[in-house]
Design a protein around this motif. Structure first.
Motif, PDB file in Angstrom:
ATOM      1  N   SER A 246       0.851  -1.198   0.000  1.00  0.00           N
ATOM      2  CA  SER A 246       0.000   0.000   0.000  1.00  0.00           C
ATOM      3  C   SER A 246       0.877   1.235   0.000  1.00  0.00           C
ATOM      4  O   SER A 246       1.975   1.231   0.567  1.00  0.00           O
ATOM      5  CB  SER A 246      -0.915   0.029   1.229  1.00  0.00           C
ATOM      6  OG  SER A 246      -1.829  -1.043   1.222  1.00  0.00           O
TER       7      SER A 246
ATOM      8  N   VAL B  49      -2.062   3.117  -3.813  1.00  0.00           N
ATOM      9  CA  VAL B  49      -1.962   1.664  -3.970  1.00  0.00           C
ATOM     10  C   VAL B  49      -2.537   1.071  -2.690  1.00  0.00           C
ATOM     11  O   VAL B  49      -2.179   1.501  -1.592  1.00  0.00           O
ATOM     12  CB  VAL B  49      -0.509   1.201  -4.187  1.00  0.00           C
ATOM     13  CG1 VAL B  49      -0.442  -0.315  -4.324  1.00  0.00           C
ATOM     14  CG2 VAL B  49       0.093   1.867  -5.426  1.00  0.00           C
TER      15      VAL B  49
ATOM     16  N   LEU C  18      -2.014  -4.283  -2.592  1.00  0.00           N
ATOM     17  CA  LEU C  18      -1.847  -5.021  -3.839  1.00  0.00           C
ATOM     18  C   LEU C  18      -0.727  -6.057  -3.718  1.00  0.00           C
ATOM     19  O   LEU C  18       0.356  -5.756  -3.218  1.00  0.00           O
ATOM     20  CB  LEU C  18      -1.559  -4.050  -4.984  1.00  0.00           C
ATOM     21  CG  LEU C  18      -1.582  -4.638  -6.390  1.00  0.00           C
ATOM     22  CD1 LEU C  18      -2.184  -3.647  -7.371  1.00  0.00           C
ATOM     23  CD2 LEU C  18      -0.174  -5.015  -6.853  1.00  0.00           C
TER      24      LEU C  18
ATOM     25  N   GLY D 271      -3.119   4.066  -9.972  1.00  0.00           N
ATOM     26  CA  GLY D 271      -2.027   3.726  -9.079  1.00  0.00           C
ATOM     27  C   GLY D 271      -0.877   2.982  -9.734  1.00  0.00           C
ATOM     28  O   GLY D 271       0.037   2.504  -9.055  1.00  0.00           O
ATOM     29  N   LYS D 272      -0.883   2.929 -11.065  1.00  0.00           N
ATOM     30  CA  LYS D 272       0.114   2.137 -11.785  1.00  0.00           C
ATOM     31  C   LYS D 272       1.532   2.676 -11.579  1.00  0.00           C
ATOM     32  O   LYS D 272       2.447   1.942 -11.191  1.00  0.00           O
ATOM     33  CB  LYS D 272      -0.234   2.099 -13.281  1.00  0.00           C
ATOM     34  CG  LYS D 272      -1.639   1.585 -13.581  1.00  0.00           C
ATOM     35  CD  LYS D 272      -1.932   1.544 -15.057  1.00  0.00           C
ATOM     36  CE  LYS D 272      -1.896   2.896 -15.748  1.00  0.00           C
ATOM     37  NZ  LYS D 272      -2.942   3.825 -15.231  1.00  0.00           N
TER      38      LYS D 272
ATOM     39  N   THR E 191       2.519   4.844  -9.353  1.00  0.00           N
ATOM     40  CA  THR E 191       2.846   4.823  -7.925  1.00  0.00           C
ATOM     41  C   THR E 191       3.355   3.449  -7.514  1.00  0.00           C
ATOM     42  O   THR E 191       4.284   3.328  -6.715  1.00  0.00           O
ATOM     43  CB  THR E 191       1.614   5.208  -7.079  1.00  0.00           C
ATOM     44  OG1 THR E 191       1.171   6.509  -7.454  1.00  0.00           O
ATOM     45  CG2 THR E 191       1.957   5.206  -5.594  1.00  0.00           C
ATOM     46  N   LEU E 192       2.764   2.396  -8.060  1.00  0.00           N
ATOM     47  CA  LEU E 192       3.256   1.046  -7.785  1.00  0.00           C
ATOM     48  C   LEU E 192       4.710   0.906  -8.226  1.00  0.00           C
ATOM     49  O   LEU E 192       5.538   0.367  -7.482  1.00  0.00           O
ATOM     50  CB  LEU E 192       2.382   0.021  -8.502  1.00  0.00           C
ATOM     51  CG  LEU E 192       2.831  -1.431  -8.375  1.00  0.00           C
ATOM     52  CD1 LEU E 192       2.787  -1.901  -6.924  1.00  0.00           C
ATOM     53  CD2 LEU E 192       1.969  -2.338  -9.278  1.00  0.00           C
TER      54      LEU E 192
ATOM     55  N   MET F 249      -5.536  -2.411 -13.091  1.00  0.00           N
ATOM     56  CA  MET F 249      -5.693  -1.753 -11.807  1.00  0.00           C
ATOM     57  C   MET F 249      -6.814  -0.719 -11.850  1.00  0.00           C
ATOM     58  O   MET F 249      -7.071  -0.107 -12.893  1.00  0.00           O
ATOM     59  CB  MET F 249      -4.379  -1.068 -11.382  1.00  0.00           C
ATOM     60  CG  MET F 249      -3.253  -2.020 -11.049  1.00  0.00           C
ATOM     61  SD  MET F 249      -1.753  -1.145 -10.497  1.00  0.00           S
ATOM     62  CE  MET F 249      -2.337  -0.365  -8.969  1.00  0.00           C
TER      63      MET F 249
ATOM     64  N   GLY G  76      -6.190   1.752  -7.072  1.00  0.00           N
ATOM     65  CA  GLY G  76      -5.117   1.185  -6.262  1.00  0.00           C
ATOM     66  C   GLY G  76      -5.148  -0.309  -6.091  1.00  0.00           C
ATOM     67  O   GLY G  76      -4.268  -0.874  -5.424  1.00  0.00           O
ATOM     68  N   ARG G  77      -6.128  -0.978  -6.671  1.00  0.00           N
ATOM     69  CA  ARG G  77      -6.269  -2.420  -6.514  1.00  0.00           C
ATOM     70  C   ARG G  77      -6.276  -3.116  -7.868  1.00  0.00           C
ATOM     71  O   ARG G  77      -6.545  -2.489  -8.892  1.00  0.00           O
ATOM     72  CB  ARG G  77      -7.559  -2.758  -5.758  1.00  0.00           C
ATOM     73  CG  ARG G  77      -7.621  -2.212  -4.338  1.00  0.00           C
ATOM     74  CD  ARG G  77      -8.903  -2.637  -3.658  1.00  0.00           C
ATOM     75  NE  ARG G  77      -8.957  -2.156  -2.276  1.00  0.00           N
ATOM     76  CZ  ARG G  77      -9.943  -2.455  -1.435  1.00  0.00           C
ATOM     77  NH1 ARG G  77     -10.949  -3.209  -1.853  1.00  0.00           N
ATOM     78  NH2 ARG G  77      -9.921  -1.982  -0.200  1.00  0.00           N
ATOM     79  N   SER G  78      -6.024  -4.410  -7.843  1.00  0.00           N
ATOM     80  CA  SER G  78      -6.139  -5.223  -9.051  1.00  0.00           C
ATOM     81  C   SER G  78      -7.575  -5.685  -9.210  1.00  0.00           C
ATOM     82  O   SER G  78      -8.152  -6.289  -8.288  1.00  0.00           O
ATOM     83  CB  SER G  78      -5.212  -6.434  -8.957  1.00  0.00           C
ATOM     84  OG  SER G  78      -5.447  -7.328 -10.036  1.00  0.00           O
TER      85      SER G  78
END
Length: 266
Positions: A15, A24, A27, A46-47, A49-50, A222, A225-227
């Motif tokens: 996160s 994120v 994830l 959030g891509k 940022t990941l 995504m 922030g989640r898949s």
């Protein structure tokens, strides 16, 4: 999720929060050797940022990141690079006043191991890696030009060449074909295929779905922030949640035709 020992890159419930914003949000993913993992999703999903969390630019709020089984959650970006995980950026990052060759030699030298300043000299290993990257990316004709003079495509290829010159295990590509025309996109498709043939493991973010789906062995979409999807590329336009939150009806029809055409040609 795969065991860390079997994967080059593992994120465990990662996160990244900015105040109340969960860029994120818990994830998890794992990337095995030789994979091309494609990550898509709407702006703000959030891509990037990941990628920032994985590469140490923005430390995780919660969770863990492992590279080749080693916990790098609190490691600095240069150490993560030297451990074999490198990235490119959406914006074209380079030393504009230096030549293409000088940029790549710097990456080959500092991206491989800890180095001291001042008075460094490029050793034969760095020179060999930089020349191999120039050849692999097809940059011989512009190798002596200042990076600031390059058009968009060549600047993107310069970033990839600089990453490759560190001899990484995993390469993270952030929107490698953003702003390119179809002919230029095809050139980057060829580059990514050559990188995979060289044995590199690739994670890429891209909005150009044709590019993302034809290169990826596995896709993650995504949202907030989640898949919301993880699976084979051909399953993307068949997933109702992906269609509703990201693709829309028109793009979904185009992607279905794309896969039908691919199937017809073997």
């Amino acid at each position: 999720m795969a065991e860390a020992g079997a994967s080059l890159l593992v994120c465990e419930r990662v996160s990244k929060h900015y105040g109340s914003l969960k860029a994120v949000d818990g994830l998890s993913l794992s990337v095995r050797p030789g994979e091309v993992l494609g990550i898509g999703g709407p702006n703000g999903a959030g891509k990037t940022t990941l990628f920032d969390v994985i590469t140490g630019i923005a430390p995780a709020t919660h969770g863990r990141v492992l590279v080749q089984g080693v916990d790098v959650t609190r490691a600095l970006p240069d150490r993560i690079c030297q451990m074999g995980l490198v990235r490119t950026f959406q914006l074209n990052a380079a030393f504009d006043s230096l030549s293409v060759r000088d940029n790549i030699q710097l990456a080959a030298y500092f991206g491989k191991a800890r180095r001291g300043l001042p008075g460094f000299r490029f050793g034969p290993g760095a020179l060999r890696r930089s020349e191999a990257a120039i050849e692999l990316l097809g940059l011989e004709a512009v190798a002596s030009r200042p990076a600031g003079e390059l058009p968009v495509l060549e600047r993107k290829l310069l970033m990839i060449a600089s990453a490759v010159a560190t001899e990484p295990k995993v390469v993270l590509l952030d929107e490698p074909v953003g702003g390119l025309n179809p002919h230029e996109i095809d050139r980057v498709v060829d580059v990514v295929r050559r990188l995979r043939q060289q044995g590199l493991t690739i994670v890429l973010i891209e909005h150009v779905m044709r590019f993302l789906l034809q290169l990826s062995s596995r896709v993650m979409i995504m949202h907030q922030g989640r898949s919301i999807y993880e699976g084979p590329p051909e399953g993307v336009p068949e997933d109702p949640k992906v269609v509703e939150t990201y693709l829309g009806a028109a793009t979904t029809k185009r992607l279905r035709r794309f896969f039908q055409s691919e199937a017809a040609h073997g």
